[in-house]
Design a protein around this motif. Structure first.
Motif, short mmCIF file in Angstrom:
data_model
loop_
_atom_site.label_atom_id
_atom_site.label_comp_id
_atom_site.label_asym_id
_atom_site.label_seq_id
_atom_site.Cartn_x
_atom_site.Cartn_y
_atom_site.Cartn_z
N GLU A 169 -6.12 56.44 -4.73
CA GLU A 169 -5.46 57.74 -4.67
C GLU A 169 -6.01 58.63 -5.79
O GLU A 169 -6.95 58.26 -6.49
CB GLU A 169 -3.95 57.60 -4.78
CG GLU A 169 -3.50 56.89 -6.04
CD GLU A 169 -1.98 56.92 -6.20
OE1 GLU A 169 -1.25 56.83 -5.19
OE2 GLU A 169 -1.53 57.01 -7.36
N SER A 224 -5.94 60.61 -0.76
CA SER A 224 -6.45 59.27 -1.02
C SER A 224 -7.71 59.06 -0.21
O SER A 224 -7.88 59.67 0.84
CB SER A 224 -5.41 58.22 -0.60
OG SER A 224 -4.31 58.26 -1.48
N LYS A 233 -1.87 61.02 0.61
CA LYS A 233 -1.42 59.90 -0.22
C LYS A 233 -0.34 59.07 0.45
O LYS A 233 -0.37 57.84 0.41
CB LYS A 233 -0.92 60.47 -1.55
CG LYS A 233 -0.71 59.45 -2.64
CD LYS A 233 -0.40 60.12 -3.97
CE LYS A 233 1.03 60.66 -4.01
NZ LYS A 233 1.37 61.16 -5.37
N GLU A 279 -1.63 56.41 2.78
CA GLU A 279 -2.69 55.50 2.32
C GLU A 279 -2.40 54.04 2.70
O GLU A 279 -3.24 53.36 3.27
CB GLU A 279 -2.84 55.64 0.80
CG GLU A 279 -3.86 54.67 0.21
CD GLU A 279 -3.92 54.74 -1.32
OE1 GLU A 279 -3.59 55.79 -1.89
OE2 GLU A 279 -4.29 53.72 -1.93
#
Lengths: 449, 449
Positions: free
Chosen positions: B305, B385, B433, B436
């Protein structure tokens, strides 16, 4: 009010010009008419612009160009024949063509511009005369009088910003103004042409200048198709697309409009419609700043060949600050443009148009990169095609990339590169030339069947 | 002959060191032993290196560091306790630690290096003593005597090429040489450490110098897993992977080895094996220049990330020569590294590590780009990410990208970016993110189930 631009094939013969007269007559909003030079009447015909180009070459080589001038004059005379135009009009065109014999090919920097611009200029005079003969309040307007001011770059003029205010003074015209496309005047009053195909620029400029409600670009097709008709049988026509989509499509092989032509109308947010002179009731393709109909996320699949790719790999490359900068400086030094630059952790691929290179230059370039970068691996891939799936609606659709790659995989088409930036107006696939047609076809049938 | 490097957790206690002794004893090929400083014995423990760091800070603040020195000494004494080491050995370590009190924190540029290097140095002396006490022909070898020559950059030394020839002179040793990792000597004989975690560098350097058949890197895990065990339940261990694959994985969150540590062994084409001191019969993960087993095209799925992306769009951008160059020059001016730069026709995305920016700098950067480039659209996407699917075998497999994107689409994971260069050792996906973990999981189960 509308600006209507007619291309060469729409003005190639008396029969075609009659359609143009009917189109102008059908809508009193069509106040500004921008014209190209007469184009081809059939596949083996020669465009007036090409006859003028031959005239330039003939004069430069001190050859007798009078037969060419006669041929050019005959094109205008043939168009005028069925209409009751004022007889002095053809005499004016005749005398304008004879003026070429007094030009000096070597001393006059605007020699080419003057001769080539006459194709549009004489045609605008003629079309204005034909419109008058058809009972319309029309007149020829010279670009200088209109206010098309350009930089003094022969055959490659750029619009000067002052043009917009000057043109705007004509916005309230009661007459139909017929304007030759393709050229403007420098501040010193010299004729300078845009790069070839630039009548579209004139149309877009006038539309922006008078703040038109619509810029109608009349061609010989019903609009823009969602794929190349040579690759896909009867592709769907596109009803509406955005400037961004248009750019992505025209980048990769869609050549309905001159590439840079739409800049003025894009900036002024004037919608453009591509219409067919031979089928004027067809709605055509509308190009706008924003597209409302997003139910169809993909508008088209385009492709272009003639790319190559340099692959550079170096262990721990991404730790070296300024690495890419150095590569790009080498490209600048060689005066090469690159198109895309996808990168891994320790590698980078530089995709460029192959026509910039020859075997000697290619070797020099690779040697320079090898010397300056000292890579672990350096290789060149030739014969690449770019296939682009285009659509504003893609951003919101998770599955477009998945569907595209699945379709390509089913056809066993290997991907040399995928490039999807954050815009998501397009996904671009780098594939081998031999697989280009198959790729376009399978992608088209994925999104349009 | 083999070079065996043992990490901090392998040397944290007498119990652990007994395992190390057994490992060295088990294979007479293990002639070069490179050691870290004693690490943590349990989760709440403090590494010797961190105690030394506190000592540096204490001395710089003129505090009494003697309790810290006592604590450090106690770690070595505890390790030595069950072994019959020569009594003068511990006295030597004690006296080396006392030397710190005579250093001047402000005037000595190698103040930190001297103190921090002692963690490894004293441990190498101790381990050599323990090996001797265990009946092995072993001895401590100082990096200066061995020939580890480095640049004079305190706490950030780089290997000088002369090291390789000097180290090579020791290749035929009959003894087991125990070498402290993490530091070398400048040409003026000053101690200089590598950046933190650099014992792996020492090991790779020695392996390259003596041209070892194998560089064994002993850790506390059975090798490298094909996905993060925190994201995927019981991920498969990787049997064999290439340096390139390792780099791609370690870029995106795989942190078994120090990132740049493998450079010397990579260049010298020495295979590296990651093994577990606590389970030495497990084959571990082998890292080689070329992988033979390509039946499994994907070796791992990694992610990291902390990225952000600047999106720049400008109509007709790709007509402006040197456009990207100008963007990169702005990045250089701001001293910012970018990671990737995917591009469309009229847009470009610049992906960078977000920790380089703060809100003020970000605004300055965007303002500068806006001023210099005058884009039609400019925006910043935070909280990105990167998820990377890695494998040398991918190049030959058409379907990997298709399978990856289909898996992500099924989980409704939107792709901000796809980056696939010509190497095809990896495909990289830029995603938000929050998605992810889900992305890593679905990609893992696509290729490993």
């Amino acid at each position: 009010m509308k600006v209507a631009k007619f291309g060469g094939s729409s003005l190639a013969s008396a029969e075609q010009v009659q359609k143009v007269v009917d189109i102008i007559q059908a809508d009193p909003q069509r106040r500004f008419v921008v014209v190209s030079a007469p184009g081809k009447r059939h596949a083996d015909d020669t465009k007036v612009t090409d006859l003028l180009l031959a005239t330039c070459e003939g004069l430069a080589a001190s050859k007798d160009v009078r037969p060419l001038l006669t041929e050019i004059y005959a094109r205008y005379a043939a168009i005028a024949a069925p209409f009751q135009v004022a007889p002095e009009l053809l005499a004016e065109i005749q005398s304008a063509l004879q003026q070429f014999l007094t030009l000096s090919p070597n001393d006059d920097p605007h020699f080419h511009d003057k001769i080539l611009a006459s194709g549009e200029d004489n045609n605008a005079r003629l079309i204005a005369g034909i419109l008058q003969a058809s009972g319309l309040a029309a007149r020829y307007l010279n670009p200088e009088e209109l206010g098309i001011l350009v930089t003094d770059e022969p055959q490659n003029a750029r619009i000067l910003p002052a043009s917009y205010t000057k043109i705007n003074a004509w916005a309230e015209t009661e007459e139909i103004l017929v304007i030759p496309g393709f050229f403007g005047y420098t501040e010193d009053g010299e004729i300078c042409t845009f790069s070839r195909g630039g009548s579209d620029i004139s149309g877009a400029l006038v539309a922006a200048g008078v703040n038109a409600t619509l810029y109608e670009n009349f061609t010989d097709v019903d609009g823009i198709f969602s794929a190349h008709p040579g690759y896909v049988h009867h592709p769907e026509p596109i009803k509406e697309l955005t400037y961004r989509e248009m750019r992505e499509l025209s980048y990769a092989g869609f050549t309905v409009l001159h590439d840079e032509a739409l800049m003025p109308s894009y900036r002024a947010k004037i919608p453009v419609v591509i219409k067919n002179t031979n089928n004027p009731t067809h709605p055509g393709t509308m190009i706008t700043n924003q597209r409302n109909n997003l139910t169809q996320p993909v508008v088209g699949v385009a492709s272009d060949e003639g790319f190559c790719m340099i692959y550079i790999r170096k262990y721990l490359m991404n730790r070296e600050v300024g690495f890419t900068l150095r590569v790009l400086e080498i490209f600048k030094e060689f005066d090469l443009n690159y198109e895309h630059m996808p990168s891994g952790i320790d590698d980078i691929s530089i995709i460029m148009r192959a026509n910039q290179l020859n075997p000697v230059l290619e070797e020099e370039l690779l040697r320079k990169i090898a010397y300056e970068i000292d890579p672990d691996e350096l290789r060149m891939t030739h014969d690449l095609s770019m296939v682009v799936v285009v659509g504003e609606g893609m951003r919101q659709r998770v599955g477009i990339t998945a569907d595209s790659t699945a379709a390509l995989a089913r056809k066993n088409i290997n991907l040399e590169m995928i490039n999807q930036g954050s815009s998501e107006v397009s996904i671009m696939f780098g594939i081998h030339k031999e697989q280009e047609k198959a790729a376009v076809r399978t992608l088209y049938y994925t999104f349009f069947d």
